[in-house]
Scaffold this active site. Structure first.
Site, mmCIF file in Angstrom:
data_model
loop_
_atom_site.group_PDB
_atom_site.id
_atom_site.type_symbol
_atom_site.label_atom_id
_atom_site.label_comp_id
_atom_site.label_asym_id
_atom_site.label_seq_id
_atom_site.Cartn_x
_atom_site.Cartn_y
_atom_site.Cartn_z
ATOM 1 N N LYS A 89 -10.369 10.859 -41.135
ATOM 2 C CA LYS A 89 -11.457 10.723 -42.097
ATOM 3 C C LYS A 89 -11.236 9.546 -43.033
ATOM 4 O O LYS A 89 -12.147 8.796 -43.330
ATOM 5 C CB LYS A 89 -11.570 12.016 -42.908
ATOM 6 C CG LYS A 89 -12.713 12.033 -43.905
ATOM 7 C CD LYS A 89 -14.038 12.103 -43.192
ATOM 8 C CE LYS A 89 -15.220 12.007 -44.121
ATOM 9 N NZ LYS A 89 -16.444 11.628 -43.399
ATOM 10 N N CYS A 135 -2.580 10.485 -42.930
ATOM 11 C CA CYS A 135 -2.028 11.805 -42.647
ATOM 12 C C CYS A 135 -2.353 12.696 -43.836
ATOM 13 O O CYS A 135 -2.775 12.225 -44.877
ATOM 14 C CB CYS A 135 -0.517 11.720 -42.478
ATOM 15 S SG CYS A 135 -0.024 10.526 -41.241
ATOM 16 N N LYS A 181 -22.149 6.506 -34.457
ATOM 17 C CA LYS A 181 -22.071 7.974 -34.501
ATOM 18 C C LYS A 181 -21.877 8.531 -33.101
ATOM 19 O O LYS A 181 -21.056 9.403 -32.873
ATOM 20 C CB LYS A 181 -23.358 8.489 -35.123
ATOM 21 C CG LYS A 181 -23.296 9.564 -36.101
ATOM 22 C CD LYS A 181 -22.700 9.323 -37.471
ATOM 23 C CE LYS A 181 -21.491 8.479 -37.609
ATOM 24 N NZ LYS A 181 -21.160 8.057 -38.927
ATOM 25 N N GLU A 224 -18.286 7.600 -31.639
ATOM 26 C CA GLU A 224 -17.093 8.208 -32.227
ATOM 27 C C GLU A 224 -16.964 9.693 -31.929
ATOM 28 O O GLU A 224 -15.850 10.194 -31.836
ATOM 29 C CB GLU A 224 -16.932 7.883 -33.714
ATOM 30 C CG GLU A 224 -17.898 8.506 -34.662
ATOM 31 C CD GLU A 224 -17.639 8.095 -36.116
ATOM 32 O OE1 GLU A 224 -16.521 7.733 -36.473
ATOM 33 O OE2 GLU A 224 -18.604 8.163 -36.900
ATOM 34 N N GLU A 258 -25.535 2.103 -36.858
ATOM 35 C CA GLU A 258 -24.971 3.379 -37.305
ATOM 36 C C GLU A 258 -25.177 4.468 -36.241
ATOM 37 O O GLU A 258 -24.276 5.264 -35.977
ATOM 38 C CB GLU A 258 -25.601 3.766 -38.654
ATOM 39 C CG GLU A 258 -25.220 5.130 -39.205
ATOM 40 C CD GLU A 258 -23.730 5.346 -39.418
ATOM 41 O OE1 GLU A 258 -22.940 4.388 -39.358
ATOM 42 O OE2 GLU A 258 -23.348 6.513 -39.619
ATOM 43 N N TRP A 309 -1.503 11.596 -38.380
ATOM 44 C CA TRP A 309 -2.257 10.616 -37.592
ATOM 45 C C TRP A 309 -1.221 9.558 -37.233
ATOM 46 O O TRP A 309 -0.732 8.831 -38.106
ATOM 47 C CB TRP A 309 -3.387 10.028 -38.423
ATOM 48 C CG TRP A 309 -4.294 9.141 -37.639
ATOM 49 C CD1 TRP A 309 -5.321 9.522 -36.826
ATOM 50 C CD2 TRP A 309 -4.266 7.710 -37.589
ATOM 51 N NE1 TRP A 309 -5.934 8.412 -36.275
ATOM 52 C CE2 TRP A 309 -5.300 7.284 -36.729
ATOM 53 C CE3 TRP A 309 -3.465 6.739 -38.193
ATOM 54 C CZ2 TRP A 309 -5.555 5.947 -36.461
ATOM 55 C CZ3 TRP A 309 -3.723 5.400 -37.927
ATOM 56 C CH2 TRP A 309 -4.764 5.024 -37.061
ATOM 57 N N HIS A 357 -31.387 -11.923 -25.367
ATOM 58 C CA HIS A 357 -30.338 -12.944 -25.325
ATOM 59 C C HIS A 357 -29.069 -12.449 -24.627
ATOM 60 O O HIS A 357 -27.999 -13.033 -24.817
ATOM 61 C CB HIS A 357 -30.020 -13.423 -26.745
ATOM 62 C CG HIS A 357 -31.191 -14.068 -27.421
ATOM 63 N ND1 HIS A 357 -31.659 -15.307 -27.069
ATOM 64 C CD2 HIS A 357 -32.023 -13.600 -28.393
ATOM 65 C CE1 HIS A 357 -32.724 -15.604 -27.814
ATOM 66 N NE2 HIS A 357 -32.961 -14.578 -28.622
ATOM 67 N N ASN A 372 2.828 9.920 -45.984
ATOM 68 C CA ASN A 372 1.570 9.352 -45.475
ATOM 69 C C ASN A 372 1.573 7.879 -45.846
ATOM 70 O O ASN A 372 1.676 7.545 -47.026
ATOM 71 C CB ASN A 372 0.382 10.078 -46.141
ATOM 72 C CG ASN A 372 -0.941 9.388 -45.881
ATOM 73 O OD1 ASN A 372 -1.112 8.726 -44.860
ATOM 74 N ND2 ASN A 372 -1.883 9.538 -46.781
ATOM 75 N N GLY A 373 1.491 7.008 -44.849
ATOM 76 C CA GLY A 373 1.511 5.574 -45.135
ATOM 77 C C GLY A 373 2.389 4.852 -44.124
ATOM 78 O O GLY A 373 2.704 5.406 -43.064
ATOM 79 N N ARG A 427 -7.731 14.522 -41.919
ATOM 80 C CA ARG A 427 -6.998 13.279 -42.180
ATOM 81 C C ARG A 427 -6.125 12.842 -41.008
ATOM 82 O O ARG A 427 -5.548 11.755 -41.015
ATOM 83 C CB ARG A 427 -6.111 13.450 -43.412
ATOM 84 C CG ARG A 427 -6.870 13.802 -44.668
ATOM 85 C CD ARG A 427 -5.930 13.896 -45.834
ATOM 86 N NE ARG A 427 -5.295 12.617 -46.083
ATOM 87 C CZ ARG A 427 -5.801 11.648 -46.819
ATOM 88 N NH1 ARG A 427 -6.964 11.822 -47.398
ATOM 89 N NH2 ARG A 427 -5.167 10.517 -46.982
HETATM 90 O O1 M6R Z 1 -14.188 6.164 -46.607
HETATM 91 P P1 M6R Z 1 -14.856 4.899 -46.143
HETATM 92 O O2 M6R Z 1 -16.329 4.948 -46.291
HETATM 93 O O3 M6R Z 1 -14.285 3.685 -46.807
HETATM 94 O O4 M6R Z 1 -14.517 4.814 -44.614
HETATM 95 C C1 M6R Z 1 -14.913 3.733 -43.823
HETATM 96 C C2 M6R Z 1 -14.831 4.059 -42.349
HETATM 97 O O5 M6R Z 1 -13.526 4.362 -41.988
HETATM 98 C C3 M6R Z 1 -15.742 5.236 -41.976
HETATM 99 O O6 M6R Z 1 -17.058 4.989 -42.348
HETATM 100 C C4 M6R Z 1 -15.686 5.492 -40.452
HETATM 101 O O7 M6R Z 1 -16.270 4.448 -39.773
HETATM 102 C C5 M6R Z 1 -16.345 6.831 -40.127
HETATM 103 N N1 M6R Z 1 -15.610 7.492 -39.093
HETATM 104 C C6 M6R Z 1 -17.748 6.699 -39.668
HETATM 105 O O8 M6R Z 1 -18.332 7.889 -39.285
#
Ligand code: M6R
Length: 614
Positions: free
Chosen positions: A609, A2, A491, A494, A487, A74, A510, A100-101, A27
Site C-alpha cells: 500500500k 513492511c 487498476k 494491478e 487510471e 515486503w 500512431h 522497515n526500510g 503494507r
Molecule cells: O500513497 P501514494 O498516493 O503516494 O502512493 C502512490 C502509489 O504507490 C499508489 O498510487 C499506487 O500506484 C497504488 N497501488 C495505485 O492503486
C-alpha cells in the site's frame, strides 16, 4: 513497505501482535513473524501471510508473554522465505529487531562484523543492523538505547525499527528515518505500529515519530524521546486520534476495495465538509486563503507524485491550466528527484499522495525545498510525513484506505483538486462566473451522482464475466478523460494481472491500433461534451477492427450506444466532473474481473500500500 507492530505492558501480547499484523498486511505480505518474550525469547516466522504464522502456534504456552514485536514483510533484500523473515536476531540471540526500510551500507558493515566473528543466517540488511547494535553495545559497554543511537549514526538509508534486548526485557527501543513509526500510549503500556491501526482499539493517544527521532520505552521509567543527530531530549507530542476501528474493518463487504468503492459518496462529503458549503457560498480553503499571494504570483505549478496519485496530478494539470491559466507540469516523483530539475523563484510544487509516506515523493519534496520552491502538500493520511514536510497543504479526508488499489483516495484527490482550481480561478478572476456557479452546483450534487453510478454495479459485474480470460486491454480517453483511461488501466493490471494500457484516444492511430483485433477488449470513455465526436470516430475505427468495446457514456447517449458492445451510463454533467464519475465504473470493472479470476483483490502480488522504499 513492511509493517511493524510491538507491545510492552501487562496484557497477553500474542493477540495484539497477530491482530495488529493482520491490519498491517496491506503494507507487505511476503512473509511474517513475531518475537514473544516469556522468560526467554521465542521467535516464529513464516513465508506467506499472518494466517500461516498463526498455524505455527500449536501450543498455548508459546503464546504467553507481555512483551513482543512482529513484522509483515515486503521483500527487498533476499527472497521472501522464512529465513529472511523478521524478526532478526543478533548472533548471540540477545538483540531482536523488526525493520522497515533499507540499510544502504549494510554490505560494508556486514563485512566488518564477519571479521569480528558475527554469524549471519539471512540475506537481509536488517540482520546486519541487529548485529551492529549488539557489537556497539558490547564494545562500548552501553545499554540498548545508547547502542541503538551509536549504531544508527553509522547507517545510511531508511528505517523504522523496533528493538528488544533480552538482557533487559522491561524495555523496548525504536527509531525512525524515512519510514513511518507510531507509538500508542496506554496506561503503563505502549504499543508500536507502522501506523496507528494495530492499537486503535486499545488507545487513541498516539505519538508519530519524526525523522531522526528514537525512543526508549521502559516499564519502570516510561517513555523518553530523543533527536538522534543532536542527541537531545524531545518533548513527545501526543495526538488524540479521531479514526474509529470500524473504518479499518470490512463492514460486511467481501473486500476492502469494494467497501472503499462504495464509501465514495461519503468520502466526498467528508472531503468537501467545511470547504464547499452550498452552491451559493464561496469555497473555503484556509491554506489557499492564507497563501493566496503565493498562488497569485506563481509562474508555474509543478505536481509531483507516483502511481494513482500521478494520475490525479495529470488531471489537475488539465483543471488548473483551464481554470487558472498558470502553466502546470506533472512529474513522476521518482524521475524528478534524480534529474536535476529547474526550480525557479515563484514555482509552487504540489506533492499529491494518499499515504503521505511514498519515499520517492518525499525525496522529491526535499529536493524542491532545497531549491526554494513553495510546497503545498495534498495527502490523505493525517500526520503523515508529507503533511509535515510541506509548507502548507490540505488533507483529502477520504478515510482509511486499506485496499492496496487506490479507489476512494483517488476520487477525493481529483474532487479536491477541482475544488482548489475553482477556488483559485474565482479569486484570480480567470473563471467565468456562471461556469463557476454551475460547476459548484454539480460538485454539491457529486455524492448523489456517484450513488447513481454505483447503482450500476450489477450491470458492470455482468459485463466483467466476459473478460476474465482476456490477456490484454486497451483504455482510451481524451481531454479530461485521458488520465481516467490511465487510471482504469492501472487498476485492472494491478489487481487482475491482465496487461492493460491507457492511451489518449487520438494517439491510437500512431501505434496501438496495430494491436487491435477481436481478442483485444477496448474500454472507451466517451462522455458528452469535450471531444465526444472525435472519440466517436475512434470508436468506429476500433469497431472496424473487430475489438469488443466497453463504453462509458453520458446518460441518454444515442450514438455510441449503437456501436459499443457494452455500455455503462453515467449522469449528464459538466466535462470537468465527468472524469470523476467515469472512473467509478472502471474501478468496479477491475474489481469484478479480478475477483472472478480468484485474485487477491486487496493484496495483489508484489505490491504494497505504501511504497516507503525507492
Ligand atoms: O500513497 P501514494 O498516493 O503516494 O502512493 C502512490 C502509489 O504507490 C499508489 O498510487 C499506487 O500506484 C497504488 N497501488 C495505485 O492503486
Amino acid at each position: 513497505m513492511c509493517g511493524i507492530v510491538g507491545y510492552i505492558g501487562k496484557k497477553p501480547v500474542y493477540d495484539i501482535l497477530i491482530n495488529g499484523l493482520k491490519k498491517l498486511e496491506y503494507r507487505g505480505y511476503d512473509s511474517t513473524g513475531v518475537m514473544i518474550y516469556n522468560q526467554k525469547v521465542l521467535i516464529k516466522k513464516s513465508k506467506g501471510k499472518v494466517t500461516d504464522l498463526e498455524s505455527l502456534f500449536t501450543n498455548s504456552e508459546e503464546k504467553k508473554g507481555s512483551v513482543g514485536i512482529g513484522h509483515t514483510r515486503w521483500a527487498t533484500h533476499g527472497p521472501p522465505n522464512t529465513v529472511n523473515s523478521h524478526p532478526h536476531s543478533s548472533s548471540s540471540g540477545e538483540i531482536t529487531i523488526v525493520h522497515n526500510g533499507i540499510i544502504e551500507n549494510y554490505d560494508s558493515i556486514k563485512k566488518i562484523l564477519i571479521k569480528k566473528g558475527y554469524k549471519f543466517q539471512s540475506d537481509t540488511d536488517s540482520e546486519v543492523l541487529a548485529n551492529l547494535i549488539e557489537d556497539v553495545k558490547k564494545t562500548k559497554k552501553v545499554k540498548l538505547g545508547k547502542a541503538v543511537h551509536y549504531a544508527l549514526k553509522q547507517v545510511v538509508g531508511a528505517y523504522a525499527v523496533v528493538i528488544f534486548d533480552s538482557s533487559n526485557p522491561n524495555e523496548i527501543v525504536g527509531a525512525r528515518l524515512g519510514s513511518p513509526l507510531a507509538i500508542g500510549v496506554g496506561d503503563s503500556e505502549y504499543y508500536f505500529g507502522s501506523d496507528a491501526t494495530p492499537f486503535l482499539e486499545f488507545t487513541k493517544r498516539c505519538i508519530y515519530l519524526n525523522d531522526n527521532e528514537m525512543f526508549v520505552v521502559s516499564l519502570k521509567k516510561g517513555l523518553t524521546l530523543r533527536e538522534i543527530k543532536m542527541d537531545s531530549i524531545v518533548d513527545p507530542y501526543i495526538q488524540e486520534l479521531k479514526q474509529s476501528i470500524e473504518e479499518v474493518e470490512k463492514g460486511g463487504y467481501d473486500h476492502f476495495m469494494l467497501k472503499e468503492i462504495f464509501e465514495q459518496p461519503q468520502s466526498i462529503i467528508d472531503t468537501f465538509r467545511g470547504r464547499l458549503i452550498s452552491p451559493k457560498d464561496p469555497i473555503s480553503i484556509s491554506s489557499i486563503e492564507k497563501h493566496f499571494e503565493v498562488f497569485k504570483n506563481a509562474n508555474r505549478i509543478i505536481f509531483i507524485s507516483c502511481g494513482t496519485s500521478w494520475h490525479s496530478s495529470l488531471l489537475a494539470e488539465y483543471y488548473f491550466e483551464e481554470l487558472l491559466r498558470i502553466p502546470v507540469e506533472v512529474e513522476y516523483a521518482s524521475e524528478f528527484r534524480y534529474r536535476n530539475p529547474i526550480i525557479n523563484k515563484g514555482d509552487i510544487v504540489i506533492p499529491v499522495s494518499q499515504s503521505g509516506e511514498t519515499a520517492d515523493t518525499l525525496a522529491a519534496i526535499k529536493l524542491a525545498k532545497e531549491r526554494g520552491a513553495f510546497l503545498y502538500g495534498i495527502c490523505n493520511v493525517v500526520g503523515s510525513s508529507i503533511a509535515r514536510e510541506t509548507h502548507t497543504g490540505i488533507y483529502t479526508h477520504a478515510g482509511s484506505e486499506i485496499g492496496v488499489a487506490s479507489t476512494k483516495a483517488f476520487s477525493c484527490q481529483i474532487s479536491l483538486l477541482l475544488l482548489m482550481a475553482l477556488k483559485l480561478g474565482e479569486k484570480l478572476g480567470t473563471i467565468e462566473k456562471t461556469r463557476y456557479k454551475r460547476i459548484l452546483a454539480e460538485l454539491n450534487n457529486l455524492p448523489k451522482s456517484i450513488r447513481k453510478v454505483l447503482s450500476k454495479n450489477n450491470i458492470i459485474e455482468d459485463i466483467s464475466k466476459k473478460f476474465i480470460n482476456s490477456s490484454n486491454f486497451l483504455y482510451l480517453g481524451r481531454g479530461y478523460n485521458f488520465p481516467i483511461a490511465l487510471e482504469g488501466a492501472l487498476k485492472l493490471k494491478e489487481i487482475s494481472y491482465i496487461h492493460a494500457e491507457g492511451y489518449p484516444a487520438a494517439e491510437m492511430k500512431h501505434g496501438p491500433i496495430a494491436l487491435i483485433d477481436e481478442k483485444m477488449p477496448v474500454v472507451v470513455i466517451a462522455t458528452k461534451k469535450g471531444s465526444y465526436h472525435k472519440v466517436l470516430s475512434n470508436v468506429m475505427e476500433i469497431k472496424a477492427r473487430g475489438a469488443e468495446i466497453i463504453a462509458i457514456v453520458s446518460k441518454n447517449d444515442t450514438e455510441i450506444i449503437d456501436i459499443a458492445d457494452h455500455v455503462i451510463e453515467i449522469p449528464n454533467c459538466d466535462e470537468l466532473i465527468a472524469p470523476i464519475l467515469a472512473n467509478i465504473p472502471l474501478q468496479l470493472l477491475s474489481y469484478h474481473i479480478a475477483n472472478k479470476k480468484g485474485c487477491n483483490v486487496d493484496q495483489p502480488r508484489n505490491l504494497a500500500k505504501s511504497v516507503t522504499v525507492e
